[in-house]
Design a protein around this motif. Sequence first.
Motif, PDB file in Angstrom:
ATOM      1  N   PHE A 101     -19.050 -13.959 -27.006  1.00 50.86           N
ATOM      2  CA  PHE A 101     -18.180 -13.016 -26.463  1.00 50.86           C
ATOM      3  C   PHE A 101     -18.433 -12.759 -25.006  1.00 50.86           C
ATOM      4  O   PHE A 101     -17.505 -12.305 -24.185  1.00 50.86           O
ATOM      5  CB  PHE A 101     -18.410 -11.633 -27.271  1.00 50.86           C
ATOM      6  N   VAL A 102     -19.582 -12.693 -24.561  1.00 50.69           N
ATOM      7  CA  VAL A 102     -19.891 -12.659 -23.110  1.00 50.69           C
ATOM      8  C   VAL A 102     -18.991 -13.662 -22.278  1.00 50.69           C
ATOM      9  O   VAL A 102     -18.395 -13.767 -21.330  1.00 50.69           O
ATOM     10  CB  VAL A 102     -21.372 -12.742 -22.718  1.00 50.69           C
ATOM     11  N   LEU A 103     -19.139 -14.890 -22.680  1.00 56.58           N
ATOM     12  CA  LEU A 103     -18.422 -16.088 -21.857  1.00 56.58           C
ATOM     13  C   LEU A 103     -17.071 -16.075 -22.024  1.00 56.58           C
ATOM     14  O   LEU A 103     -16.397 -16.259 -21.046  1.00 56.58           O
ATOM     15  CB  LEU A 103     -18.910 -17.281 -22.759  1.00 56.58           C
ATOM     16  N   ARG A 104     -16.484 -15.331 -22.988  1.00 55.12           N
ATOM     17  CA  ARG A 104     -14.820 -14.822 -23.011  1.00 55.12           C
ATOM     18  C   ARG A 104     -14.676 -13.925 -22.098  1.00 55.12           C
ATOM     19  O   ARG A 104     -13.440 -13.925 -21.663  1.00 55.12           O
ATOM     20  CB  ARG A 104     -14.562 -14.506 -24.354  1.00 55.12           C
ATOM     21  N   LYS A 105     -15.318 -13.047 -21.973  1.00 56.81           N
ATOM     22  CA  LYS A 105     -15.159 -11.969 -20.708  1.00 56.81           C
ATOM     23  C   LYS A 105     -15.617 -12.235 -19.471  1.00 56.81           C
ATOM     24  O   LYS A 105     -14.828 -11.546 -18.494  1.00 56.81           O
ATOM     25  CB  LYS A 105     -16.317 -10.774 -21.120  1.00 56.81           C
ATOM     26  N   LEU A 106     -16.174 -13.235 -18.964  1.00 57.43           N
ATOM     27  CA  LEU A 106     -16.668 -13.820 -17.729  1.00 57.43           C
ATOM     28  C   LEU A 106     -15.566 -14.543 -17.010  1.00 57.43           C
ATOM     29  O   LEU A 106     -15.294 -15.441 -17.770  1.00 57.43           O
ATOM     30  CB  LEU A 106     -18.052 -14.178 -17.856  1.00 57.43           C
ATOM     31  N   ARG A 107     -14.770 -14.156 -16.131  1.00 61.73           N
ATOM     32  CA  ARG A 107     -13.623 -14.770 -15.680  1.00 61.73           C
ATOM     33  C   ARG A 107     -14.305 -15.801 -14.585  1.00 61.73           C
ATOM     34  O   ARG A 107     -13.558 -16.721 -14.412  1.00 61.73           O
ATOM     35  CB  ARG A 107     -12.668 -13.866 -14.919  1.00 61.73           C
ATOM     36  N   ASN A 108     -15.498 -15.582 -14.089  1.00 62.28           N
ATOM     37  CA  ASN A 108     -15.582 -16.582 -12.852  1.00 62.28           C
ATOM     38  C   ASN A 108     -16.765 -17.771 -13.494  1.00 62.28           C
ATOM     39  O   ASN A 108     -17.574 -17.635 -14.088  1.00 62.28           O
ATOM     40  CB  ASN A 108     -16.575 -15.616 -11.774  1.00 62.28           C
ATOM     41  N   TRP A 109     -16.346 -19.027 -13.098  1.00 59.67           N
ATOM     42  CA  TRP A 109     -17.193 -20.253 -13.769  1.00 59.67           C
ATOM     43  C   TRP A 109     -18.639 -19.935 -13.309  1.00 59.67           C
ATOM     44  O   TRP A 109     -19.558 -20.365 -14.145  1.00 59.67           O
ATOM     45  CB  TRP A 109     -16.428 -21.301 -13.714  1.00 59.67           C
ATOM     46  N   ARG A 110     -18.808 -19.569 -12.117  1.00 60.60           N
ATOM     47  CA  ARG A 110     -20.263 -19.654 -11.487  1.00 60.60           C
ATOM     48  C   ARG A 110     -20.973 -18.685 -12.326  1.00 60.60           C
ATOM     49  O   ARG A 110     -22.254 -18.856 -12.701  1.00 60.60           O
ATOM     50  CB  ARG A 110     -20.182 -19.275 -10.152  1.00 60.60           C
ATOM     51  N   ILE A 111     -20.526 -17.267 -12.699  1.00 63.22           N
ATOM     52  CA  ILE A 111     -21.027 -16.605 -13.403  1.00 63.22           C
ATOM     53  C   ILE A 111     -21.275 -16.937 -14.916  1.00 63.22           C
ATOM     54  O   ILE A 111     -22.466 -16.727 -15.395  1.00 63.22           O
ATOM     55  CB  ILE A 111     -20.301 -15.074 -13.157  1.00 63.22           C
ATOM     56  N   ALA A 112     -20.308 -17.316 -15.274  1.00 61.88           N
ATOM     57  CA  ALA A 112     -20.358 -17.824 -16.634  1.00 61.88           C
ATOM     58  C   ALA A 112     -21.481 -18.789 -16.826  1.00 61.88           C
ATOM     59  O   ALA A 112     -22.173 -18.942 -17.573  1.00 61.88           O
ATOM     60  CB  ALA A 112     -19.087 -18.496 -17.098  1.00 61.88           C
ATOM     61  N   HIS A 113     -21.451 -19.684 -15.903  1.00 63.18           N
ATOM     62  CA  HIS A 113     -22.303 -20.908 -15.861  1.00 63.18           C
ATOM     63  C   HIS A 113     -23.976 -20.219 -15.703  1.00 63.18           C
ATOM     64  O   HIS A 113     -25.038 -20.804 -16.431  1.00 63.18           O
ATOM     65  CB  HIS A 113     -22.263 -21.924 -14.800  1.00 63.18           C
ATOM     66  N   LEU A 114     -24.097 -19.097 -14.974  1.00 67.37           N
ATOM     67  CA  LEU A 114     -25.447 -18.515 -14.528  1.00 67.37           C
ATOM     68  C   LEU A 114     -25.943 -18.024 -15.876  1.00 67.37           C
ATOM     69  O   LEU A 114     -26.844 -18.073 -16.499  1.00 67.37           O
ATOM     70  CB  LEU A 114     -25.235 -17.835 -13.560  1.00 67.37           C
TER      71      LEU A 114
END
Length: 738
Positions: A101-114
């Motif tokens: 659910f968190v990954l789906r909400k994070l739009r920026n790839w850098r933040i998602a990867h972090l």
Amino acid sequence: MAALCRIRRPHLLFFNSIKQLLNIWTHNNILIQTPFTKHNLSPFSSTPTSQKPINSLPPISIDDLRIVDRLVHIFTKPLDSSKSQELDELGSNITTFIVEFVLRKLRNWRIAHLFFNWASNLKGYRHNCHTFNLMAECLSGARQIDSMRVLVNDVVRFQCYFTPRGLGFFIRCLGNQGLVKEANELFDQMKKSGLCVPNCFTYNCLLDAVSKAGDVGLIELRLKEMCSYGWELDKYAYTPVLQCYCNVGNFENALVVFNEMRVKGLIDAHVLSILLVSFSKWGKVDKAFELVERIENINISLNEKTCFVLIHGFVREGKTDKALQLLDKMKKLGFVLDISVYGVLIEELSRNKEIEKAMQLYEDMNVSGVHPDIKILSDLMSCVREERDMIRIVEGRYESLDLKARMLLYNSVLKGLINNGSTDKAYRLLSASTGLDSGGDFSEDNILPMKELACPNTISFEIVIDGLCRADRLEVALNLFRDMDHIGCKRSVLLYNNLIDSLSRASRLNECYELLDEMKQTEFLPTHYTYNSIFGCLCRQGDDAGALAMVREMRVHGHQPWIKHYTLLMKKLCKDGQVVKASNFLADMVQEGFLPDVVGYSAVIDGLVKIKQLDEALNLFRGICSRGYCPDVVAYNIMINGLCKAKRVVEAQNLLDEMMDKGIIPSVVTYNSLIDGWCKNGDVDRAIAYLTRMNVKEREPNVITYTTLIDGLCNAANQVMLLVFWSKWRQMGALQIE
């Protein structure tokens, strides 16, 4: 109690809204899709043909939702040490479900990867195939190839189990970024370690990835594996194989695959487009058109995009007739034709001067309501020959164009008139536009039905002045050039160059120098063309002093004198008996830092030979070699012929040997000179030996060869050989008469 309700009610509304959004997301994003559709593939789909959602996510609890919201809030804000304690608390409760659910909400790839990496390091937590696929999709969409490679290593390192569909999705993400080697190795590692049991879908995704790389051997190997399992190959297995063969231009195998698909009823518009577009790309226009003709029998219609690609391909290969036939098919199918299709066809037809066809397409555009752009109008104007056609093109279009487009169309009209030989009308149109007196009645010409003429620019004057110069209307061109000052129109280097060139051809040197001085006083720098135009005039007049002065000026400005001009000067000086002047000119050019071409040297050497200054010619010839030049066969022939005529045949023979050593192939003229030299020296045997040498070197003797030998044999009174060569001479004469 009422206050509590007021607090809880908005909270429940918020929770229900979130739940509804999540259900909508689940419904829209976990539908079954194949690796060959245009949409993104879901990692949670079931079979290639199903469109029903599966594995719907369970409702999220309020506690989990709070964790998701806090994690999203923390990671979307700058991280600092104050948040470490809260992250530790949240991390102790984290699950793969929360991570999804968190990954789906994070739009920026850098933040998602972090966030993904943070979760990876949590004690007691392990990613599953769904979280890996979400991260792979995110990185693939952002084209983060290096991070994708690290993710592949993490899948293997963490020994994560994958469903066949999950692995297929991951492989397709890799293939989309060209990571075919990584995709293939991951497939084998997962299969070998038992972390995934691939099925047809997994293999199809791998085939799709391999096809993008054009690795024919690998795709054939994987297809053979599928067949060994007894699986029935479907459209999604055949299609990437077909694409792979097409990508590498292996159309023989591509057609085999295509025919297998046709027998099994697997052909659709997408499959057909792959083959047709590839045929067009590789220049197999006839095969593409043959296939277009055949598809009518299998009830498959081409889509607009494929037709557009084919038309561009047909035009590129010069098959405009086939492009027009396909255009007719598109009309019958009811396709809406856009301006790009008309544009590419009209451009090609205009280039080929197929005026009637181009004008017919223009009329079709008008009937269809497709408004031609200025490029199409200009292309048409460049090819039409009749003024009535020019009027048809311009009529009704000029007033609707903006100022820039009007100017382009106006100049196209001027160019069209010049190309049609109507230079006077172009001149009168330009004069009428500027308010200048052209000496004629523009209104009687009725060239353009324009309510308001354009204000000419520099290009307009360049077109008309160039046309006037080519029509030998030099005085009119000069007057028009001077009139530019009256209307405030800026001149150009091209205008100066055209006028200087025309004046130089008319031997009006003083005016050339005047314009050259004028250029120097303005912002325009004379070019190599400017200087060589004047240099050419000086050379044609045989003015070696003036030509040398121009060479010196050219050297100062970094320009090279053209070979054709100073070669002409050398020949003219030699013809006028001024060989010494010609030789000195070449020496002066060397002194100025220019190395004259072998052709120029050859002209002077020939002049020296003709005035019997053979030693001077030989010294100049040797000087060519010392300056790094390698004399050509013409230069050698000049020297050999001169030496033979001076009865210095041994020296001539040495030059022939030198030619052979340098790899320069002697011509028939070379051998004829030596044969004549030995005959004149009374050594007919050596002359005959050179005839034999000609045959060995595959140089066919001509009439001059036999005439020279017969003359030599007559002088030597060798009657036996004389009869032999007399017979051959007559044969040569008979052949020539025929």
